[in-house]
Design a protein around this motif. Structure first.
Motif: not given
Length: 178
Positions: A90-96
């Motif tokens: 449900h959270l937006r994916p983290n881009r690292i």
């Protein structure tokens, strides 16, 4: 013969609770809150301090609040773990992504997160404000959190000294007994 019963009217009665309206005034013990006075004269706006720009070779482990101008040399996207993505669907994916940045004194790895990834393109010159040094597996990483800022500036001609990479130096935490 005296009775052991006492008169109810002589016992202190509990105060009824106020359900509507403001709470009762607070009673302060020995240390009442300070009384603030309104300024009678218009205060002049505070002058902002000029940022002190540091060079990459001056960065030390565990420090923060750095302002520096660096050039982005390269950018490598860090793949996301598959189990972490499924648990927080449900959270937006983290881009690292890890970017090699530097100036004419040294270079260091910068960890860019989410919207910062779009700003850190190879060849771009950026100002990092309120940057901090994070330790990752014993080596230094430069990062900017929510209290910092990344500003893309006009390109500056600088040759990045890639052979002095501060992220390749491994540090070890040593407890000193006195």
């Amino acid at each position: 013969m005296a009775s052991n019963t006492t008169d109810i009217s002589s016992q202190p009665q509990p105060r009824p609770r106020q359900r509507n309206g403001p709470p009762p005034p607070r009673r302060h013990g020995r240390n009442p809150p300070p009384r603030y006075q309104q300024a009678t004269t218009a205060q002049a706006p505070q002058e902002k301090k000029k940022p002190v720009f540091v060079k990459v070779d001056q960065l030390k482990p565990g420090t923060s609040g750095h302002t520096l101008t660096v050039k982005v040399v390269s950018q490598t996207s860090v793949p996301q773990k598959p189990n972490a993505a499924s648990s927080s669907h449900h959270l937006r994916p983290n881009r690292i992504s890890e970017c090699l940045v530097g100036d004419e004194t040294a270079s260091i790895l910068f960890t860019a997160r989410n919207d910062q990834v779009d700003l850190m393109k190879p060849g771009a010159t950026v100002n990092l404000r309120n940057a901090k040094i994070d330790m990752f597996k014993g080596s230094m990483r430069l990062a900017v959190d929510k209290w910092g800022r990344i500003e893309v500036t006009e390109p500056v001609e600088m040759t990045v000294k890639e052979d002095n990479n501060l992220s390749l130096v491994e540090y070890e935490l040593v407890n000193v007994e006195e």
